[in-house]
Design a protein around this motif. Structure first.
Motif, PDB file in Angstrom:
ATOM      1  N   LYS A   1      18.482  47.142  27.182  1.00 45.73           N
ATOM      2  CA  LYS A   1      19.945  48.292  27.591  1.00 45.73           C
ATOM      3  C   LYS A   1      19.792  49.217  28.056  1.00 45.73           C
ATOM      4  CE  LYS A   1      20.474  45.894  22.605  1.00 45.73           C
ATOM      5  NZ  LYS A   1      21.397  45.766  21.560  1.00 45.73           N
TER       6      LYS A   1
ATOM      7  N   ALA B   1      23.166  52.941  27.644  1.00 48.89           N
ATOM      8  CA  ALA B   1      23.865  54.124  27.720  1.00 48.89           C
ATOM      9  C   ALA B   1      24.163  54.356  28.001  1.00 48.89           C
ATOM     10  CB  ALA B   1      23.238  53.592  26.513  1.00 48.89           C
TER      11      ALA B   1
ATOM     12  N   ASP C   1      30.464  59.049  25.880  1.00 50.29           N
ATOM     13  CA  ASP C   1      31.635  59.968  26.196  1.00 50.29           C
ATOM     14  C   ASP C   1      31.582  60.669  25.399  1.00 50.29           C
ATOM     15  OD1 ASP C   1      34.396  61.032  25.190  1.00 50.29           O
ATOM     16  OD2 ASP C   1      35.284  58.776  24.971  1.00 50.29           O
TER      17      ASP C   1
ATOM     18  N   ALA D   1      30.955  58.369  21.794  1.00 50.89           N
ATOM     19  CA  ALA D   1      30.817  57.735  20.781  1.00 50.89           C
ATOM     20  C   ALA D   1      29.774  57.375  22.037  1.00 50.89           C
ATOM     21  CB  ALA D   1      32.116  56.873  21.340  1.00 50.89           C
TER      22      ALA D   1
ATOM     23  N   ARG E   1      28.400  53.665  23.270  1.00 48.36           N
ATOM     24  CA  ARG E   1      27.916  51.966  23.942  1.00 48.36           C
ATOM     25  C   ARG E   1      26.614  51.614  24.627  1.00 48.36           C
ATOM     26  NH1 ARG E   1      30.368  48.888  27.997  1.00 48.36           N
ATOM     27  NH2 ARG E   1      30.313  46.907  27.294  1.00 48.36           N
ATOM     28  N   GLU E   2      25.947  50.863  23.868  1.00 49.45           N
ATOM     29  CA  GLU E   2      25.195  49.993  24.673  1.00 49.45           C
ATOM     30  C   GLU E   2      25.846  48.757  25.555  1.00 49.45           C
ATOM     31  OE1 GLU E   2      22.501  49.193  21.406  1.00 49.45           O
ATOM     32  OE2 GLU E   2      21.864  51.268  21.074  1.00 49.45           O
ATOM     33  N   VAL E   3      24.877  48.622  26.673  1.00 52.93           N
ATOM     34  CA  VAL E   3      25.146  47.566  27.833  1.00 52.93           C
ATOM     35  C   VAL E   3      23.620  46.779  28.087  1.00 52.93           C
ATOM     36  CG1 VAL E   3      25.387  46.791  29.925  1.00 52.93           C
ATOM     37  CG2 VAL E   3      26.407  49.624  28.669  1.00 52.93           C
TER      38      VAL E   3
END
Length: 344
Positions: free
Chosen positions: A205, A207, A210, A215, A217-219
């Motif tokens: 992954k 990441a 923000d 915050a 977010r994982e991709v």
């Protein structure tokens, strides 16, 4: 002393043996140089300088005055090199710091990651004085550093499984952890919107964070066995990453969520250090062969166009592109500081 090398020059067998011994224990055994390397021309001029002290030179950064700063990780020092004078100078760090990465601010002060002593330090080169910013207990191993536009420092902490933000004026630290346990945050870069993007080396992954809300977010990458280690972000906001485990270069387009991947040429490539130059060319250190080689990839034509053996042996862990000089710099584990000058 300066050592300009060409693709035809090699290092003694002893150096190659020693470099193989000091490969990370969990890494695959290095393979012989792949035949595919011979099919690509060498379009890179390489110069190397032997560092006067032991200590795994790594993670260089070019200061505003043109001097090259680098970490002596196992030697517990910071080094400064003058490309014009050829002179090296050593700055000893507090006991047990073992610097992993550094950045240089607009006042020419050097900030380093005290990887084994849970601090980020600031060196004043004029006085030699060091100010330590102690990190919270959950951030025990600062790893790779990057400035944001206001001069604060985002950093990864690989084994702590966190990404941190240091306010360089107040010393205040914020941090966030990926949802994935053992994600091992590693390489980090900021995009045009000041969002940190991180390669999660312990999983398949990327990441991003923000910066206003922290915050994360994982991709997820397309392949389950991928292990991204370093990344670059181009002018269009595309995220380029190297998969160390399976030997791929990948591109992720945040606006569409699309992935494209290219396997590096060779039998068992292990891409590690990367640099993106001002002509949209990616330079990738392949540590799957000893001596390492540097591959060139054109992001416009989407093709590999260059392969350059690095004669000094040893692994190349990080590369830094200097836009003023039009070249990139890197350290070699075998004890060298090196410059790559793309040919026109």
């Amino acid at each position: 002393m300066r050592f300009p090398f060409t693709a035809r020059q090699t290092r003694p067998a002893l150096m190659i043996f020693l470099c193989a011994v000091f490969q990370p224990l969990w890494a695959a055994e290095p393979q012989s140089a792949a035949p595919a390397q011979k099919s690509l021309p060498n379009r890179l001029n390489l110069s190397e300088w032997e560092v006067p002290w032991r200590g795994r030179p790594r993670d260089p950064y070019v200061g505003a005055d043109g001097d090259i700063w680098f970490c002596g990780q196992s030697g517990n020092y910071l080094g400064r090199f003058g490309p014009k004078s050829g002179i090296f100078k050593k700055f000893k760090l507090p006991e047990g710091a073992h610097p992993h990465s550094l950045v240089v601010d607009v006042k020419n002060r050097v900030w380093y990651a005290g990887n084994r002593s849970a601090h980020i330090g600031r060196l004043d080169p004029d006085t030699g004085k060091i100010k330590q910013f102690k990190l919270p207990a959950e951030l025990r191993d600062p790893h790779t550093l990057v400035f944001n536009k206001v001069g604060n420092i985002w950093f990864t902490a690989q084994n702590s499984n966190r990404i941190g933000l240091l306010d360089t004026k107040t010393g205040k630290v914020l941090s966030v952890a990926p949802a994935t346990a053992g994600a091992r945050p590693y390489g980090i870069k900021l995009d045009a919107e000041e969002r940190p993007w991180v390669a999660l080396f312990g999983t398949n992954k990327l990441a991003h964070i923000d910066p206003e809300t922290m915050a994360l977010r994982e991709v997820e990458l397309p392949r389950a066995d991928a292990r991204p280690r370093r990344l670059e972000i181009d002018r269009s906001g595309n995220v380029w990453y190297v998969d160390y485990a399976e030997g791929y270069l990948g591109r992720y387009v945040p606006t569409t969520g699309a992935f494209t991947e290219w396997r590096l040429p060779g039998e068992s490539p292990r891409p590690y250090g990367t640099a993106l130059d001002d002509h949209g060319r990616l330079w990738i250190a392949d540590t799957g062969v000893i001596p390492n080689r540097i591959l060139g990839f054109d992001t416009a034509t989407e093709k590999f166009f260059s392969a350059s053996p690095v004669p000094s042996g040893g692994n190349i862990r990080y590369m830094y592109f200097d836009p003023k000089g039009g070249s990139f710099w890197f350290g070699v584990d075998s004890g060298f500081l090196a410059q790559g000058q793309p040919r026109k």
